[in-house]
Write a protein that holds these residues in place. Sequence first.
Motif, PDB file in Angstrom:
ATOM      1  N   THR A 263      96.244 147.942  39.084  1.00 52.39           N
ATOM      2  CA  THR A 263      96.307 149.412  39.123  1.00 52.39           C
ATOM      3  C   THR A 263      95.628 149.972  40.362  1.00 52.39           C
ATOM      4  O   THR A 263      96.078 150.964  40.925  1.00 52.39           O
ATOM      5  N   THR A 264      94.566 149.332  40.812  1.00 52.21           N
ATOM      6  CA  THR A 264      93.893 149.764  42.040  1.00 52.21           C
ATOM      7  C   THR A 264      94.824 149.624  43.237  1.00 52.21           C
ATOM      8  O   THR A 264      94.943 150.514  44.072  1.00 52.21           O
ATOM      9  N   GLU A 265      95.506 148.482  43.314  1.00 58.93           N
ATOM     10  CA  GLU A 265      96.460 148.271  44.415  1.00 58.93           C
ATOM     11  C   GLU A 265      97.604 149.261  44.359  1.00 58.93           C
ATOM     12  O   GLU A 265      98.012 149.819  45.381  1.00 58.93           O
ATOM     13  N   LEU A 266      98.154 149.490  43.173  1.00 58.85           N
ATOM     14  CA  LEU A 266      99.257 150.445  43.043  1.00 58.85           C
ATOM     15  C   LEU A 266      98.821 151.851  43.422  1.00 58.85           C
ATOM     16  O   LEU A 266      99.578 152.583  44.069  1.00 58.85           O
ATOM     17  N   ARG A 267      97.596 152.233  43.048  1.00 58.31           N
ATOM     18  CA  ARG A 267      97.084 153.539  43.447  1.00 58.31           C
ATOM     19  C   ARG A 267      96.961 153.626  44.963  1.00 58.31           C
ATOM     20  O   ARG A 267      97.240 154.660  45.564  1.00 58.31           O
ATOM     21  N   GLY A 268      96.553 152.524  45.579  1.00 58.12           N
ATOM     22  CA  GLY A 268      96.433 152.498  47.036  1.00 58.12           C
ATOM     23  C   GLY A 268      97.780 152.624  47.728  1.00 58.12           C
ATOM     24  O   GLY A 268      97.912 153.260  48.760  1.00 58.12           O
TER      25      GLY A 268
ATOM     26  N   LEU B 163      86.422 149.504  47.402  1.00 59.97           N
ATOM     27  CA  LEU B 163      86.391 150.046  46.047  1.00 59.97           C
ATOM     28  C   LEU B 163      85.470 149.190  45.193  1.00 59.97           C
ATOM     29  O   LEU B 163      85.494 147.963  45.250  1.00 59.97           O
ATOM     30  N   VAL B 164      84.666 149.826  44.407  1.00 58.26           N
ATOM     31  CA  VAL B 164      83.706 149.110  43.572  1.00 58.26           C
ATOM     32  C   VAL B 164      84.322 148.895  42.195  1.00 58.26           C
ATOM     33  O   VAL B 164      84.808 149.837  41.576  1.00 58.26           O
ATOM     34  N   GLU B 165      84.315 147.662  41.748  1.00 53.96           N
ATOM     35  CA  GLU B 165      84.844 147.364  40.432  1.00 53.96           C
ATOM     36  C   GLU B 165      83.803 147.779  39.396  1.00 53.96           C
ATOM     37  O   GLU B 165      82.652 147.374  39.466  1.00 53.96           O
ATOM     38  N   MET B 166      84.226 148.585  38.433  1.00 54.39           N
ATOM     39  CA  MET B 166      83.299 149.185  37.492  1.00 54.39           C
ATOM     40  C   MET B 166      83.036 148.302  36.273  1.00 54.39           C
ATOM     41  O   MET B 166      82.346 148.693  35.362  1.00 54.39           O
ATOM     42  N   GLN B 167      83.597 147.105  36.258  1.00 55.34           N
ATOM     43  CA  GLN B 167      83.399 146.231  35.113  1.00 55.34           C
ATOM     44  C   GLN B 167      82.409 145.145  35.467  1.00 55.34           C
ATOM     45  O   GLN B 167      82.290 144.743  36.617  1.00 55.34           O
ATOM     46  N   ASN B 168      81.700 144.642  34.449  1.00 53.63           N
ATOM     47  CA  ASN B 168      80.717 143.597  34.720  1.00 53.63           C
ATOM     48  C   ASN B 168      81.387 142.219  34.766  1.00 53.63           C
ATOM     49  O   ASN B 168      82.573 142.080  34.499  1.00 53.63           O
TER      50      ASN B 168
ATOM     51  N   LEU C  75      91.722 142.111  31.691  1.00 52.54           N
ATOM     52  CA  LEU C  75      91.406 143.489  32.081  1.00 52.54           C
ATOM     53  C   LEU C  75      91.057 143.580  33.560  1.00 52.54           C
ATOM     54  O   LEU C  75      91.390 144.560  34.225  1.00 52.54           O
ATOM     55  N   LYS C  76      90.393 142.555  34.086  1.00 52.78           N
ATOM     56  CA  LYS C  76      90.069 142.539  35.519  1.00 52.78           C
ATOM     57  C   LYS C  76      91.346 142.518  36.355  1.00 52.78           C
ATOM     58  O   LYS C  76      91.469 143.239  37.344  1.00 52.78           O
ATOM     59  N   VAL C  77      92.301 141.666  35.937  1.00 51.22           N
ATOM     60  CA  VAL C  77      93.565 141.574  36.679  1.00 51.22           C
ATOM     61  C   VAL C  77      94.313 142.901  36.598  1.00 51.22           C
ATOM     62  O   VAL C  77      94.836 143.392  37.608  1.00 51.22           O
TER      63      VAL C  77
END
Length: 175
Positions: free
Chosen positions: A169-174, A150-155, A162-164
Motif C-alpha cells: 500500500t505504501t508503494e501504491l500510494r507513492g 517512510l517510517v514503518e509504524m509496526q513493530n 501485514l508488513k507485506v
Amino acid sequence: MFLFCRMVSGFGIGGAVPIVFSFFAEVLAREKRGEHLSWLCMFWMIGGIYASAMAWAIIPHYGWSFSMGSAYQFHSWRVFVVVCALPCVSAVVALTFMPESPRFYLQTGKHDEAWMVLKQIHDTNMRARGEPERVFTVNRIKVPRQLDELVEMQNESANPVLKVLFKITTELRGV
C-alpha cells in the motif's frame, strides 16, 4: 518481424512522450509553459504529416533503387524507413545535449548539480524575457521526501503478512 518492431516502437513512443512532456513542463517558464507544450503537441501532428508525405513521395517509385555492394539493393521502402528515422535520430542526438532534470539530481543527492541546472534554466528564461541582468537568487532548495524515508509504524513482532500489505500500500500510494 515487422509486428515485433512496431510493438517495440510503440513501447518506445509510450515511454518517450511522457518524459518529453515532463521535461518541457519542468524547464519552461510558467508564463510560456502552456504555449510551448501546445507547440510540442503540434509538432507531434506535423511528424505524422511528414511520415505520410514521405510515404507518398518515396514508396510509389517501385523501380527506384540503388545498390550497396553486389548483393544488397536499397529499394524505395527502405529509403522511406531511413528518411522517417532521421528526425528520431536527430532527436536522440539533441537529447544528449539537454541538461539532466533538477528533480533527478535532487533525488539522487547531487544538490550542487541541481542548483547549476536551475541556474542555467533561470538564465535562459531571463534572456528570453529580455532581462539577462536578473540574478539567480535561490540559496535553498527543498528536497522532495524519498519513499525510502517512510517510517514503518509496526513493530518487529507484527504479522509478516501485514508488513507485506503495508509495503504494497505504501508503494501504491507513492505511485
